[in-house]
Design a protein around this motif. Sequence first.
Motif, PDB file in Angstrom:
ATOM      1  N   TYR A 144      10.454  -6.824 -13.888  1.00 20.49           N
ATOM      2  CA  TYR A 144      11.689  -6.734 -13.092  1.00 20.49           C
ATOM      3  C   TYR A 144      11.530  -7.569 -11.819  1.00 20.49           C
ATOM      4  CZ  TYR A 144      15.482  -4.602 -10.326  1.00 20.49           C
ATOM      5  OH  TYR A 144      16.582  -4.397  -9.549  1.00 20.49           O
ATOM      6  N   MET A 145      10.375  -7.411 -11.162  1.00 18.31           N
ATOM      7  CA  MET A 145      10.147  -8.161  -9.906  1.00 18.31           C
ATOM      8  C   MET A 145      10.175  -9.667 -10.161  1.00 18.31           C
ATOM      9  SD  MET A 145      10.199  -6.307  -7.439  1.00 18.31           S
ATOM     10  CE  MET A 145      10.436  -4.548  -7.478  1.00 18.31           C
ATOM     11  N   ASP A 146       9.689 -10.074 -11.325  1.00 13.95           N
ATOM     12  CA  ASP A 146       9.711 -11.508 -11.611  1.00 13.95           C
ATOM     13  C   ASP A 146      11.148 -11.988 -11.822  1.00 13.95           C
ATOM     14  OD1 ASP A 146       7.766 -13.623 -11.718  1.00 13.95           O
ATOM     15  OD2 ASP A 146       8.518 -14.002 -13.738  1.00 13.95           O
ATOM     16  N   ARG A 147      11.998 -11.146 -12.424  1.00 16.22           N
ATOM     17  CA  ARG A 147      13.423 -11.517 -12.546  1.00 16.22           C
ATOM     18  C   ARG A 147      14.066 -11.584 -11.159  1.00 16.22           C
ATOM     19  NH1 ARG A 147      13.410  -7.761 -16.735  1.00 16.22           N
ATOM     20  NH2 ARG A 147      14.930  -6.347 -15.773  1.00 16.22           N
ATOM     21  N   VAL A 148      13.656 -10.657 -10.278  1.00 22.08           N
ATOM     22  CA  VAL A 148      14.157 -10.679  -8.896  1.00 22.08           C
ATOM     23  C   VAL A 148      13.735 -11.992  -8.227  1.00 22.08           C
ATOM     24  CG1 VAL A 148      13.984  -9.607  -6.615  1.00 22.08           C
ATOM     25  CG2 VAL A 148      14.198  -8.160  -8.651  1.00 22.08           C
ATOM     26  N   ARG A 149      12.461 -12.301  -8.371  1.00 30.28           N
ATOM     27  CA  ARG A 149      11.962 -13.541  -7.741  1.00 30.28           C
ATOM     28  C   ARG A 149      12.747 -14.755  -8.247  1.00 30.28           C
ATOM     29  NH1 ARG A 149       6.360 -16.930  -8.686  1.00 30.28           N
ATOM     30  NH2 ARG A 149       6.616 -18.231  -6.834  1.00 30.28           N
ATOM     31  N   THR A 203       0.859  -1.183   0.000  1.00 31.44           N
ATOM     32  CA  THR A 203       0.000   0.000   0.000  1.00 31.44           C
ATOM     33  C   THR A 203       0.898   1.237   0.000  1.00 31.44           C
ATOM     34  OG1 THR A 203      -0.071  -0.175   2.395  1.00 31.44           O
ATOM     35  CG2 THR A 203      -1.941  -1.080   1.191  1.00 31.44           C
ATOM     36  N   GLY A 204       0.341   2.375  -0.342  1.00 30.74           N
ATOM     37  CA  GLY A 204       1.123   3.612  -0.334  1.00 30.74           C
ATOM     38  C   GLY A 204       1.963   3.748  -1.592  1.00 30.74           C
ATOM     39  N   GLN A 205       2.817   4.767  -1.582  1.00 28.65           N
ATOM     40  CA  GLN A 205       3.602   5.078  -2.766  1.00 28.65           C
ATOM     41  C   GLN A 205       4.720   4.058  -2.983  1.00 28.65           C
ATOM     42  OE1 GLN A 205       4.540   9.182  -2.772  1.00 28.65           O
ATOM     43  NE2 GLN A 205       5.091   9.204  -4.934  1.00 28.65           N
ATOM     44  N   LEU A 206       4.945   3.681  -4.248  1.00 28.20           N
ATOM     45  CA  LEU A 206       5.991   2.707  -4.549  1.00 28.20           C
ATOM     46  C   LEU A 206       7.365   3.368  -4.475  1.00 28.20           C
ATOM     47  CD1 LEU A 206       4.436   0.835  -7.620  1.00 28.20           C
ATOM     48  CD2 LEU A 206       4.296   0.246  -5.192  1.00 28.20           C
ATOM     49  N   ASP A 207       8.374   2.656  -3.922  1.00 26.38           N
ATOM     50  CA  ASP A 207       9.731   3.207  -3.881  1.00 26.38           C
ATOM     51  C   ASP A 207      10.455   2.916  -5.205  1.00 26.38           C
ATOM     52  OD1 ASP A 207      11.006   0.664  -3.787  1.00 26.38           O
ATOM     53  OD2 ASP A 207      10.889   0.608  -1.590  1.00 26.38           O
ATOM     54  N   ARG A 208      11.750   3.350  -5.282  1.00 25.72           N
ATOM     55  CA  ARG A 208      12.514   3.233  -6.533  1.00 25.72           C
ATOM     56  C   ARG A 208      12.531   1.793  -7.055  1.00 25.72           C
ATOM     57  NH1 ARG A 208      17.239   6.534  -8.594  1.00 25.72           N
ATOM     58  NH2 ARG A 208      17.462   7.540  -6.569  1.00 25.72           N
ATOM     59  N   MET A 209      12.711   0.846  -6.142  1.00 20.32           N
ATOM     60  CA  MET A 209      12.775  -0.560  -6.566  1.00 20.32           C
ATOM     61  C   MET A 209      11.383  -1.073  -6.952  1.00 20.32           C
ATOM     62  SD  MET A 209      15.956  -1.286  -6.317  1.00 20.32           S
ATOM     63  CE  MET A 209      16.804   0.263  -6.140  1.00 20.32           C
ATOM     64  N   GLU A 210      10.398  -0.762  -6.083  1.00 24.02           N
ATOM     65  CA  GLU A 210       9.046  -1.288  -6.316  1.00 24.02           C
ATOM     66  C   GLU A 210       8.454  -0.773  -7.628  1.00 24.02           C
ATOM     67  OE1 GLU A 210       7.866  -1.569  -1.558  1.00 24.02           O
ATOM     68  OE2 GLU A 210       7.310   0.193  -2.737  1.00 24.02           O
ATOM     69  N   SER A 211       8.896   0.437  -8.038  1.00 25.26           N
ATOM     70  CA  SER A 211       8.282   1.032  -9.227  1.00 25.26           C
ATOM     71  C   SER A 211       8.921   0.509 -10.523  1.00 25.26           C
ATOM     72  CB  SER A 211       8.363   2.558  -9.148  1.00 25.26           C
ATOM     73  OG  SER A 211       9.694   2.950  -9.013  1.00 25.26           O
ATOM     74  N   ARG A 212       9.801  -0.487 -10.433  1.00 31.87           N
ATOM     75  CA  ARG A 212      10.414  -1.040 -11.648  1.00 31.87           C
ATOM     76  C   ARG A 212       9.519  -2.043 -12.376  1.00 31.87           C
ATOM     77  NH1 ARG A 212      16.775  -1.034  -9.838  1.00 31.87           N
ATOM     78  NH2 ARG A 212      16.876   1.227  -9.895  1.00 31.87           N
TER      79      ARG A 212
END
Length: 212
Positions: free
Chosen positions: A157-162, A144-153
Motif C-alpha cells: 500500500y505504501m508503495d502505491r502511495v509513494r 518507531t512505536g505503534q503503527l497507526d491505521r495508515m501505517e499498518s496497511r
Amino acid sequence: MFFSFDGIDGTGKSTQVDLFAQYVRASGHDVLTCRDPGGTLLGERLRDILLHKAEIPLGSRAEMLLYMASRAQLVHEVIKPALKQGSVVICDRFLLANVVYQGHAGGLPVAELWQVGQIATAGIQPDLTFVLDMPVDVAARRITGQLDRMESRGLDYMDRVRRGFLVEAARRDDVVTIDADREIAQIQHQIQTTVEERWPQAFAAQYQEGGG
Ligand code: ADP
C-alpha cells in the motif's frame, strides 16, 4: 503564502516542517504551522478516529470524507485567517495526501477527490507542496512505536502511495519532489533554495543575511 509537506510516514516531514518554519521566521515572516488531519478541536478528534481507533470500522468513502471534514475546519478556523493576516502557513500534509492515500493507493477516483477537496478547502491550496520521497522500506525503518491505521496497511500500500505522490508531482508544477534519503541538512538546503528561486523577494534577503 502557504506551503505543505507531504510523503509517506517516516520521510522526515515533521523534521523539515520545523526547520522550514525556523527559516521562514528568520527571514522576517510570521509563521503558522499546522497538521492535517488535526489543528482544530474537531480536527484532532477526527485525527484520533482516523489514525488511532482501529476498532471503529471505516469504509474508504467515510474515511475520505472525515479527512475532508477535518481539513475544511482547519481551513476555516486556522489557515484562512492566518493567510488573511499575512502569515506564512506551513502544514504537515494537506489535500494531496487525501488524493494519494485514498485515491491512487486506495482506489477512489482521483479526479473526484480533487473536486471534493475543492469544496472542503474553499479552493485554498498550498502555493507549493514538498513531497519527501524515499523507498518505502527505508522510511518504514525510521518509524518507531505503534503503527497507526495508515501505517499498518503494509509496504505494498505504501508503495502505491509513494507512486501516487510521484505521479501527482509529475503532473503539477505546485508539487516538488525532494529526495529524502539524505542528510537532514541537505534536504533542508534544497527546500530553502527552491523557495528562494521561486520567491526571491520574500526569501533571498534572509539567504544573504544568513550567508554573510
Ligand atoms: P514524518 O513526519 O515524515 O513521519 P519525522 O520527521 O517524524 O517523519 O522523522 C521520522 C524519524 O526519522 C525521526 O526519528 C527523525 O528524527 C528521523 N529523520 C528525519 N529526517 C531524517 C534524515 N534525513 N535522515 C535520517 N533520519 C531522519
